[in-house]
Design a protein around this motif. Structure first.
Motif, PDB file in Angstrom:
ATOM      1  N   ALA A 240       0.821  -1.219   0.000  1.00 60.10           N
ATOM      2  CA  ALA A 240       0.000   0.000   0.000  1.00 60.10           C
ATOM      3  C   ALA A 240       0.851   1.263   0.000  1.00 60.10           C
TER       4      ALA A 240
ATOM      5  N   LEU B  48      -5.128   6.164   3.245  1.00 57.86           N
ATOM      6  CA  LEU B  48      -4.646   5.505   2.021  1.00 57.86           C
ATOM      7  C   LEU B  48      -4.621   6.487   0.862  1.00 57.86           C
TER       8      LEU B  48
ATOM      9  N   THR C 120      -3.215   3.109  -4.020  1.00 59.19           N
ATOM     10  CA  THR C 120      -3.381   1.779  -3.431  1.00 59.19           C
ATOM     11  C   THR C 120      -4.583   1.074  -4.052  1.00 59.19           C
TER      12      THR C 120
ATOM     13  N   ALA D 260      -7.915   0.223   4.480  1.00 55.80           N
ATOM     14  CA  ALA D 260      -7.389  -0.749   3.518  1.00 55.80           C
ATOM     15  C   ALA D 260      -8.280  -1.992   3.458  1.00 55.80           C
TER      16      ALA D 260
ATOM     17  N   ALA E  92       1.870  -0.261  -4.967  1.00 53.43           N
ATOM     18  CA  ALA E  92       1.151   0.965  -5.331  1.00 53.43           C
ATOM     19  C   ALA E  92       2.200   2.031  -5.605  1.00 53.43           C
TER      20      ALA E  92
END
Ligand code: FAD
Length: 307
Positions: A7, A14, A18, A48, A88
């Motif tokens: 991530a 986030l 991601t 997440a 990511a």
């Protein structure tokens, strides 16, 4: 087959990259584990866990300002048995990815822009001038970064379990000294729906101030070419292109930008491109949807008046 996605997050939240990496990983057709490793990981893990396609979230806390080596160590501690590791896109992950690939003895695959099969991917080379299709050998772990703008972000409708991941010691061979982050009221360049960008043709600080006023009127982020950044007209974090940020807004307005391949590599995915350049032969006119052969600063002044 199992896929580990690494991530990208900041201050417990986030980044959009991601969700795009999870979307790309899901296309490879295997269960996805999302590794949230870094400072504030435990804060970002609940968000997440909602990403569609994620079966499990592993959270690993690190000291503040982890180095790429520290992130690579957390990935290596958690990737046992994985067939794929997708990072990511972020500056940190971009530097951690090849370190993981080297440790695993495989070729790093940067900026995957399409997943054609479990081991077949598309990626750009020569600053976007050539698109290659690559096949990773059977048995080798696929280690890749994902081009954020090429994948629709995964929806936030999941409910994966969150567990602590295996923690490796932080790398001590380098020390964090300081960071200089410009705070701005403008939207973040990477995710903004509108971007107004300036090049050498904006000529001076006054030109970039006018561009900033236009950004405020349009609710846009500001971008710049490398030449403008090198000339000190714009900060580094505004650079769009091969060695800057890759953006794909709904609207990209380019003022006084010639349209060099290295700049186009960062904005060609934009839905509508508007270019203003006083040279009607400028290459940017070959890729724009709307072009105006005119003075950049005068055009911004007219736009500001009209808006
Ligand atoms: P120029 O190419 O000098 O163009 C200025 C334009 O402004 C001209 O077209 C001119 O007609 C126009 N103009 C001048 N005056 C006016 C006026 N009054 N009104 C309207 N128009 C006017 N570049 C990037 O942007 N991003 C990158 O990430 C990047 N990475 C690179 C990586 C490598 C390895 C290399 C070799 C280069 C990279 N570059 C990058 C640099 C790139 O090749 C170009 O030099 C750069 O994009 C040009 O910036 P520019 O359009 O501002 O300047």
């Amino acid at each position: 087959m199992t896929i580990l996605v690494v991530a990208d997050f900041e201050e417990g939240s986030l980044k959009a990259s991601t969700a795009s990496a999870v979307a790309a990983a899901s296309m490879a057709g295997a269960p996805v584990t999302l590794l949230v490793a870094g400072h504030g990981a435990e804060g970002a893990a609940p968000e997440a866990s909602k990403l569609h396609g994620v079966e499990r979230v592993l959270a690993v806390e690190t000291p503040e300002h982890p180095s790429p080596e520290t992130i690579a160590a957390q990935v290596l501690a958690n990737c046992g048995g994985c067939s794929h590791i997708f990072f990511a896109m972020s500056f940190l992950n971009r530097a951690a990815m090849p370190r993981v690939a080297a440790k695993l003895g495989v070729s790093p695959l940067s900026e995957v822009s399409a997943v054609l099969g479990p081991r077949t991917f598309r990626r750009a080379i020569y600053a976007g001038g050539v698109i290659t299709t690559v096949q990773c050998p059977e048995g080798a772990v696929v280690v890749a970064t994902v081009r954020t703008t090429s994948f629709e972000p995964a929806a936030a409708d999941g409910a994966a379990a969150v567990a602590p991941g295996a923690a490796a010691p932080a790398f001590e061979g380098s020390v964090f000294v300081s960071s200089d982050v410009k705070k701005s009221d403008r939207p973040e360049l990477l995710t903004a729906k509108r971007v107004v960008a300036g090049g050498q043709g904006l000529e001076d600080a006054a030109g970039f101030q006018a561009l900033d006023q236009l950004a405020a009127k349009l609710g846009a982020a500001v971008g710049a070419t490398r030449v403008a950044v090198d000339a000190g007209l714009a900060p580094n974090e505004w650079q769009v292109g091969q060695t800057g940020k890759i953006v794909a807004p709904d609207l990209y307005m380019a003022f006084g930008i010639s349209g060099a391949l290295q700049h186009l590599a960062g904005m060609m995915g934009s839905k509508v491109i508007v270019a203003v350049n006083k040279d009607p032969e400028a290459p940017i006119f070959e890729v724009c949807d709307y072009g105006l052969a005119a003075d950049a600063k005068e055009s911004i002044a007219e736009l500001l008046k009209a808006l």
